[in-house]
Design a protein around this motif. Structure first.
Motif, mmCIF file in Angstrom:
data_model
loop_
_atom_site.group_PDB
_atom_site.id
_atom_site.type_symbol
_atom_site.label_atom_id
_atom_site.label_comp_id
_atom_site.label_asym_id
_atom_site.label_seq_id
_atom_site.Cartn_x
_atom_site.Cartn_y
_atom_site.Cartn_z
ATOM 1 N N THR A 393 10.483 -30.918 82.980
ATOM 2 C CA THR A 393 9.723 -29.548 83.157
ATOM 3 C C THR A 393 8.519 -29.756 84.120
ATOM 4 O O THR A 393 7.780 -30.659 83.989
ATOM 5 N N SER A 399 9.509 -25.167 87.920
ATOM 6 C CA SER A 399 10.992 -25.771 87.774
ATOM 7 C C SER A 399 11.381 -27.014 87.148
ATOM 8 O O SER A 399 10.505 -27.079 86.057
ATOM 9 N N VAL A 416 13.079 -21.917 87.381
ATOM 10 C CA VAL A 416 12.978 -21.459 85.977
ATOM 11 C C VAL A 416 11.892 -20.312 85.864
ATOM 12 O O VAL A 416 11.460 -19.847 86.942
ATOM 13 N N TRP A 431 24.590 -26.820 78.364
ATOM 14 C CA TRP A 431 23.346 -25.991 78.600
ATOM 15 C C TRP A 431 21.950 -26.554 78.106
ATOM 16 O O TRP A 431 22.160 -27.574 77.542
ATOM 17 N N TYR A 433 17.895 -25.735 77.630
ATOM 18 C CA TYR A 433 16.984 -24.621 77.349
ATOM 19 C C TYR A 433 15.614 -25.012 77.904
ATOM 20 O O TYR A 433 14.945 -26.207 77.295
ATOM 21 N N ASN A 436 8.949 -21.243 78.784
ATOM 22 C CA ASN A 436 8.221 -20.920 79.910
ATOM 23 C C ASN A 436 6.865 -20.261 79.502
ATOM 24 O O ASN A 436 7.128 -19.202 78.851
ATOM 25 N N SER A 443 14.382 -20.157 79.648
ATOM 26 C CA SER A 443 15.367 -20.039 80.532
ATOM 27 C C SER A 443 16.638 -20.880 80.010
ATOM 28 O O SER A 443 16.535 -21.969 79.539
ATOM 29 N N ILE A 445 19.668 -22.905 81.242
ATOM 30 C CA ILE A 445 20.405 -23.462 82.418
ATOM 31 C C ILE A 445 21.922 -24.044 82.185
ATOM 32 O O ILE A 445 21.842 -24.609 81.191
ATOM 33 N N ARG A 451 22.065 -24.096 87.555
ATOM 34 C CA ARG A 451 20.906 -22.736 87.822
ATOM 35 C C ARG A 451 20.793 -22.243 86.422
ATOM 36 O O ARG A 451 21.558 -22.322 85.283
ATOM 37 N N ALA A 452 19.703 -21.347 86.446
ATOM 38 C CA ALA A 452 19.230 -20.699 85.155
ATOM 39 C C ALA A 452 20.147 -19.366 85.121
ATOM 40 O O ALA A 452 20.360 -18.804 86.297
ATOM 41 N N THR A 455 17.604 -15.555 80.510
ATOM 42 C CA THR A 455 16.183 -15.750 80.011
ATOM 43 C C THR A 455 15.980 -14.957 78.689
ATOM 44 O O THR A 455 16.669 -13.694 78.649
#
Length: 964
Positions: A393, A399, A416, A431, A433, A436, A443, A445, A451-452, A455
């Motif tokens: 992260t 991002s 993100v 996936w 997670y 944020n 998010s 992913i 790609r995300a 949400t």
């Protein structure tokens, strides 16, 4: 002699609507508002309504004087590049024209709800009449205004010079960008004076011209254009026009110079009513077109439609987006010849059309702003279940960086949400997670596409994220709301919310998958002048409930956690802050100590220090245990080191100690770390998250302020490589200051950093004994740094006039015991502190209406009378000291909160922005909740008049305070 005939509508505006009963607090006097203030609730009508009486020569051209002033352009100034710089230094993360903090001084009614503004009111008109004189709906009627007592009773305010300081008192953010301000209130007061003549008269109506052709489009007014052409996406065109001489064209007709020009041109009387003058000084007279619509007013001068043509036909968005359709609907092509209609030989003045053309250009697209230096700031990491990729992260870049583990390079970066903090994978690897922190979201992913794809809304400021063993549920730690969101990973819905302790931060799943340990950064609330008491929250994953709460005495800032592979215990990082001990103990290395907690399966917690007698281990942040259980790696974000802990030695030492030694000696012994810390490995700036590769051969460390990862060879216990995440090479002043803020080099024997007391630029929730004013007296609560710059002076006593004073000499004498910063470093630290963003208010997002409870609470906050009708003295009203936008008068007061350890009674007025997120309260942190400020610590009504309030009224007041 005064002319008392009925006022005329000088601007041909619609009459003010009748005040609807539902807008009256008195009309709302129902069981819902029983016991609340019952006076009428004024609403804002706008300067156009004031101008019906306060315009023209008979009133001293008061409307024009205002329109030509900086007050009228205050909103437009928020569109300038300088405003963006000021906003950044104020911790404002949004457009200045969208920020309640900025709008609070640059507009009127920024804190009001939409229903409190009449349709005739326009926020874009900056600091209007009602900013100083109060919302005008109740006093604007002639019969009321002619009676001074009645008008004052109806809400008319008579401003004083003291009222001006609310906005004009020097602000650090403004001085840093615009230069030191020298606001002379006496000169300013004279400059804005707008008295009505002794022999005053109402303004005569200036009739609008007859339509040239009623079948043609009509004028809508420039404000209608501004609805689409106002923001950054359209180049702030409306603001650019408002600041131009064109917008002032009508108002300039009120000046003595205009009257002289009119006289020389053979025009008798007031040029503001002369058609010959109005032809070039207003839009409608310049081109009558098909007439005007209700939103048009002469006072806007030469508006958009004077050049582009009457807009009723082309102003609808679908038409404007089709150039050919817009032109067919009346949109004119503007050329230089358009300017010459009015400017050619105007009053004998030379006119350079090329120069003027450049001045009035207002392109839709702004030139690209200077490229902002945007760092990565990696925080935490997670390995994909197959071990081939590492997700990192990047908080400052919004991002997630994707690292190829074998090649040790960054191969992708996934956008993100705002300020991503932690990441975890679904056990199946499909996936990821990401929490944020700024957006209060997670998010989702899709790993294959990088790609995300979704949400998930969660609680406030989410940090740690983790799934259970089966991947059925996702646990999200909501740091600011002290809760844990439990998300169904199939539906992506929150199925329940668990209660954590204060500031849940990190979490770890037990080897058998049955439990999750959650660390909490802040101590529980404890009795006044008692040591911290923190908690590890234990979650039973089978039932998704809190199973237990294990106490960790005298500890705080527990930020890292990991389970030992045996499942016998988990390890947590911690500070042991001796906030009850005077700062004099710093020389003994005993003010803030740093170490580990061993959390046994039965709930017992042992503590050991990682500090050594002459070398502390400040801000332990992340921890990871090797798969074989032999070693633990712990990051020290303030000393750029990773400690390698031999767990067999450490656990053996703990088990060999007596109960008394485990309780009192080991948690405080500065020398024991030499027995089990086998090595310190140096890293670049501010290592935080640490993870062990699935094969157990390497450890990976996120160096937050270096935009890099350090890979450690666990066989050699040495650095194997550095992975660059692609951040900028330039070190800005803010970044330099951020590094200094997070470095323990400023303190004697590197014991702590600024961040040790202000994690995330916020608070640690503790009260300290700083011996500047005597040992053992005057304990003070730690205060947030978010949005601090414009709230000077600093300290609870209000004795430090600047951040440089606060962070410089005072810091050296009373906190660090060495000179912390040279002048260059001090400037950088101050600059960084200013840029710490204020998170958006979670209780009232921008533009939302108040709830019924919040609305009732606002009535209590602004009330002038008690429940039994007694007038509350002005100095005892909440809003007197806590007025918008910062909700502080920046002065010191005695509000009756002096207590047994205090040697003085006068304290600084704290700002109330996001007050819900900075408990405890009062100067000494004695109030655990906002309610306690008035239920326990205001017995004599010296901190506002509150003892007459019902429980419901106090609850409503609290709900409103949370929205500020």
């Amino acid at each position: 002699m005064r002319n008392r005939h009925q006022r005329n509508n000088r601007y041909a505006l619609p009459a003010t609507p009748v005040l609807f009963a539902w807008l009256m607090v008195g009309g709302l006097a129902s069981p819902l508002l029983a016991g609340y203030p019952t006076e009428k609730h004024p609403y804002f009508v706008g300067n156009q309504q004031c101008a019906q009486c306060h315009a023209g020569a008979g009133m001293g051209h008061q409307q024009s004087l205002w329109w030509l002033s900086k007050h009228a352009k205050a909103y437009t100034s928020l569109s300038t590049p300088e405003a963006k710089k000021i906003a950044r230094l104020s911790g404002v993360p949004v457009e200045p024209q969208q920020s309640p903090i900025c709008l609070g001084c640059h507009s009127t009614s920024a804190e009001a709800e939409n229903w409190e503004r009449e349709d005739t009111f326009q926020l874009q008109h900056g600091v209007q009449c009602e900013k100083c004189h109060g919302a005008g709906s109740e006093y604007m009627d002639e019969a009321v205004m002619m009676d001074r007592e009645a008008s004052l009773a109806a809400g008319l305010a008579i401003p004083t010079k003291e009222d001006c300081r609310a906005c004009h008192l020097s602000k650090g953010s403004h001085d840093a960008v615009l230069g030191p301000s020298k606001f002379d209130i006496d000169k300013a007061w004279e400059a804005i004076a707008h008295p009505a003549p002794d022999d005053w008269s109402y303004p005569e109506t200036v009739p609008l011209p007859e339509p040239a052709d009623p079948t043609q489009p009509s004028h809508t007014g420039s404000l209608a254009c501004g609805q689409c052409h106002g923001g950054p996406e359209s180049g702030y065109q409306y603001s650019r026009w408002l600041r131009s001489p064109h917008a002032n064209a009508y108002a300039t007709l009120a000046t003595s110079k205009a009257r002289e020009i009119a006289r020389q041109s053979g025009i008798d009387g007031d040029p503001m009513g002369a058609a010959a003058c109005l032809k070039c000084h207003t839009t409608a007279y310049h081109d009558p077109a098909g007439g005007v619509e209700a939103g048009y007013a002469l006072f806007e001068g030469v508006g958009c439609e004077a050049c582009h043509g009457a807009g009723s036909g082309y102003s609808p968005e679908p038409v404007m987006r089709n150039k050919q359709a817009a032109m067919l609907a009346g949109l004119k092509t503007v050329t230089r010849d358009t300017c010459l209609d009015c400017h050619a030989n105007a009053h004998g003045k030379p006119f350079d059309v090329e120069a003027a053309w450049q001045q009035i250009l207002h392109p839709t697209k702004l030139p690209p702003p200077p490229e902002e230096t945007r760092y990565k700031t990696p925080q935490n990491m997670a390995f994909h279940p197959d071990g081939r990729e590492l997700y990192v992260t990047c908080e400052a870049a919004d991002s997630v960086a994707v690292i190829d583990v074998a090649r040790q390079i960054k191969i992708a970066e996934i956008p993100v949400g705002g300020q991503p903090n932690d990441v975890t994978f679904h056990p199946g690897g499909r996936w990821a997670y990401v929490s944020n922190r700024l957006d209060d979201t997670v998010s989702v992913i899709e790993v294959a596409s990088r790609r995300a794809i979704a949400t998930i809304p969660v609680g406030d400021e989410p940090h740690g994220v983790l799934t259970d063993r089966d991947g059925r549920l996702l646990y999200v730690l909501n740091t600011s709301t002290d809760s844990i969101s439990v998300i169904d990973t199939q539906s992506l819905n929150e199925v329940k919310r668990l209660e954590a302790c204060r500031n849940p931060w990190a979490l770890s799943l037990s080897p058998d998958g049955s439990q999750i340990l959650v660390t909490n950064a802040l101590s529980r609330f404890v009795p006044f002048r008692q040591p911290p008491l923190s908690e590890v929250t234990v979650i039973d994953t089978r039932r998704a409930v809190v199973e237990d709460r294990w106490q960790v005495p005298e500890a705080n800032l527990m930020m890292g956690v990991d389970w030992h592979p045996s499942g016998e215990y988990g390890l947590i990082t911690m500070n042991r802050t001796k906030n009850l001990v005077p700062m004099t103990r710093l020389l003994q290395g005993w003010t803030i100590t740093n170490g580990l907690g061993v959390v046994w399966r039965d709930g017992r917690v042992d503590q050991v220090l990682l500090d050594e007698p002459t070398m502390a281990f400040p801000d332990p942040t992340g921890i990871a245990i090797t798969p074989d259980g032999n070693l633990a790696l712990v990051t020290s974000s303030a000393s750029n080191r990773v400690a390698v802990v031999d767990l067999q030695r450490m656990i053996g030492m703990i088990r060999g100690a007596t109960d008394e030694q485990r309780k009192r000696i080991l948690p405080n012994h500065l020398g024991k770390a030499t027995e089990f810390v086998v090595k310190h490995i140096q890293t670049p700036h501010s290592p935080r998250g640490v993870r062990i590769a699935p094969d157990g051969r390497t450890a990976w460390v996120a160096n937050a302020l270096d935009d890099s990862l350090t890979v450690i060879d666990l066989q050699r216990l040495d650095v194997a490589s550095r992975i660059d995440l692609g951040g900028p090479r330039e070190i800005t002043q803010a970044r330099y200051g951020e590094r200094l803020f997070h470095s323990a080099n400023i303190t004697f024997q590197r014991q702590f950093s600024c961040n040790s007391c202000h994690p995330d630029g916020h608070v640690d929730g503790l009260t300290y004994d700083i011996e500047a004013d005597g040992i053992g007296v005057n304990p003070v609560d730690n205060r947030t740094l978010r949005g601090i710059l414009d709230t000077a002076p600093f300290k609870w006593e209000g004795t430090n006039p600047s951040l440089s004073r606060q962070c410089g000499a005072r810091l050296a004498v009373f906190f660090t015991r060495i000179q912390p910063f040279n002048p260059t470093e001090l400037a950088a630290v101050d600059h960084y502190i200013c840029t710490i963003p204020r998170p958006p208010n979670r209780y009232r997002p921008l533009g939302t209406e108040l709830t019924e409870a919040q609305r009732r609470g606002r009535l209590m906050f602004e009330r002038t009378q008690t429940n039994d009708g007694r007038v509350i003295p002005k100095q005892d009203r909440c809003v007197t000291c806590h007025f918008p936008p910062l909700y502080t008068d920046r002065l010191q007061h005695d509000i009756g909160t002096r207590m047994r350890l205090d040697t003085h009674a006068v304290f600084d007025t704290p700002h109330l922005n996001n007050i819900y997120d900075s408990a405890p309260y009062l100067h000494n942190g004695i109030a655990e909740t906002l309610e306690e400020i008035w239920t326990k610590y205001n017995p004599d009504d010296r901190h506002g008049v509150t003892n007459d309030m019902t429980k419901d009224q106090l609850n409503d007041l609290i709900e409103y305070l949370k929205t500020l």
